[in-house]
Design an enzyme around this catalytic site. Structure first.
Site, PDB file in Angstrom:
ATOM      1  N   CYS A  46     -24.870  19.434 -11.841  1.00 19.87           N
ATOM      2  CA  CYS A  46     -23.633  19.157 -12.566  1.00 19.87           C
ATOM      3  C   CYS A  46     -23.831  19.322 -14.067  1.00 19.87           C
ATOM      4  CB  CYS A  46     -23.127  17.749 -12.267  1.00 19.87           C
ATOM      5  SG  CYS A  46     -21.558  17.373 -13.088  1.00 19.87           S
ATOM      6  N   CYS A  65     -12.838  25.130 -23.721  1.00 18.96           N
ATOM      7  CA  CYS A  65     -13.046  25.573 -22.339  1.00 18.96           C
ATOM      8  C   CYS A  65     -13.909  24.550 -21.631  1.00 18.96           C
ATOM      9  CB  CYS A  65     -13.725  26.945 -22.349  1.00 18.96           C
ATOM     10  SG  CYS A  65     -14.364  27.514 -20.745  1.00 18.96           S
ATOM     11  N   ASP A  66     -13.806  24.510 -20.319  1.00 23.91           N
ATOM     12  CA  ASP A  66     -14.589  23.607 -19.490  1.00 23.91           C
ATOM     13  C   ASP A  66     -16.089  23.764 -19.733  1.00 23.91           C
ATOM     14  OD1 ASP A  66     -15.089  21.719 -17.511  1.00 23.91           O
ATOM     15  OD2 ASP A  66     -15.035  23.175 -15.888  1.00 23.91           O
TER      16      ASP A  66
END
Length: 419
Positions: free
Chosen positions: A23, A275-276
């Site tokens: 992650c 942005c992510d």
């Protein structure tokens, strides 16, 4: 009116109930060292929904909720979301909500709400349990597969619209048919295959990262199986994206669009980022409580960020025969040096180049049939004929028809033997 744009909201910031090894968002709590609670408050939620709707062209307004794990906010938060959308949507307009979750906290009550309010749910599943559990763990390091599958089955049993997001890493990339067949067995019809490129900060990547060649082979093996047997029955985002480009509709995913910068991230406290994958201080556009959304999304630095996706391509990319399809891929993955010595080549370039070249004749067939309004069955029959011609008489030491440059026995033969 602003150019179309989209914002993904992270109402819990990076907080999650799991500890998946790959992650990239869990460490974003370091951006807010004094924060005690990563929970979006109702005043900010209302302000965002109101301004976001005002900036949209309508009549459909897409909302996306992600994390961390957004279900940690609880059902009452999302009931409030729906109520606020109804309050601020103009007459004749409607909201479309998408929720990305690990699925482990879903209950029957959650699923009833999601179905009744038309949420599209993305659930993260990396294949059968032994592959899924390779990197997706509880905070204690335990298995998560059973809990995710329980959530998936709840979604299915309650009739919630959903798709599966599968992260392709160095482990499951070696078993494309195991992954695909498991999804078939689970009755899954909509899948996204997202390649893992895990940066270490010095131009290198982690051992968990999938390399370009492996990703290309993974897609190719699944494409062959899908095209021959499941076209029109199972929908795979990458293949749909290819067809969209080949028929002239263009790319829908920012990864393959010519420019980017129109898909931003709203953090739990109202901070808006480019942005992510660029949630860093240098890409913070401002805060919704300090500046209106209409100003933040049009900042010059954000326009430059989006334009650099194309303008920063090395000549190797601009001269590539499949550049029209990939457009260099996501800027976050442009960490290699091109053969000519220029910086900015995508880590996945070899895989993109191989796969998009391989599927080109299939996509040309599909595009022709699509324009003729042919059925999915007709497309599948055409694909089966082409597959038979390409693979029927391949010898072990022949070049692999996938175009990898390897011998058949060193490339796709083990998978084609299974097929």
């Amino acid at each position: 009116m602003a150019q179309p744009f989209h914002i993904m909201v992270k109402p819990t910031g990076p907080v999650c109930n799991l500890a998946c090894e790959y992650c990239f968002y869990l460490d974003k709590d370091s951006l807010y060292p004094s924060t005690q609670s990563f929970r979006m408050d109702e005043a900010l939620l209302e302000e965002f929904i109101r301004q976001y709707i005002e900036c949209q062209r309508g009549p459909v307004v897409p909302f996306a909720w992600q994390g961390g794990e957004p279900t940690l906010m609880g059902l009452d938060f999302f009931r409030k979301v729906v109520a606020l959308q109804e309050r601020y949507l103009p007459a004749g307009w409607r909201a479309e909500n998408a929720l990305q979750t690990n699925g482990t906290l879903l209950t029957e009550e959650w699923c009833d709400f999601l179905r009744d309010n038309g949420f599209l749910v993305g659930i993260s599943l990396d294949g059968p349990p032994e592959l899924h559990d390779a990197y997706r763990h509880t905070k204690q390091g335990g298995s998560t597969a059973d809990a995710v599958l329980r959530g998936l089955h709840l979604l299915q049993g309650k009739g919630v619209e959903y798709n599966v997001l599968c992260v392709v890493n160095n482990v499951n990339a070696k078993a494309p048919l195991d992954v695909y067949r498991f999804f078939q067995e689970q009755g899954i019809q909509h899948v996204q295959f997202i390649p893992l490129v895990e940066h270490l900060g010095d131009g290198t990547v982690s051992s968990r990262t999938v390399d370009g060649r492996s990703y290309g082979r993974f897609l190719t093996v699944i494409f062959n199986h899908w095209a021959a047997q499941d076209l029109g029955k199972i929908f795979i985002q990458m293949f749909e994206e290819c067809l969209s480009v080949w028929v002239g509709y263009g790319a829908h995913l920012c990864v393959f669009a010519k420019t980017c910068g129109r898909a931003m991230i709203l953090e739990h406290n109202g901070d808006l980022y480019a942005c992510d994958h660029f949630v860093f201080p240098e890409h913070r556009l401002g805060n919704l409580s300090e500046q209106p959304l209409s100003k933040l999304i049009e900042k010059p630095e954000q326009r430059l960020f989006g334009a650099n996706k194309y303008e920063g391509l090395p000549p190797y990319c601009t001269q590539c025969p499949v550049q029209f399809m990939c457009n260099g891929g996501c800027p976050k993955n442009r960490i290699l040096t091109a053969p000519g010595g220029e910086a900015g080549l995508n880590w996945l370039c070899s895989g993109y180049r191989q796969f998009f070249t391989y599927v080109a004749p299939f996509m040309e067939d599909f595009a022709t049939l699509f324009r003729e309004q042919a059925s999915a069955n007709a497309m599948g029959e055409q694909a089966s004929e082409r597959l038979s011609t390409m693979w029927r008489a391949v010898g072990r030491n022949d070049p692999c028809p996938c175009g990898s440059g390897l011998k058949y026995k060193k490339c796709c033969q083990p998978y084609m033997d299974q097929w």
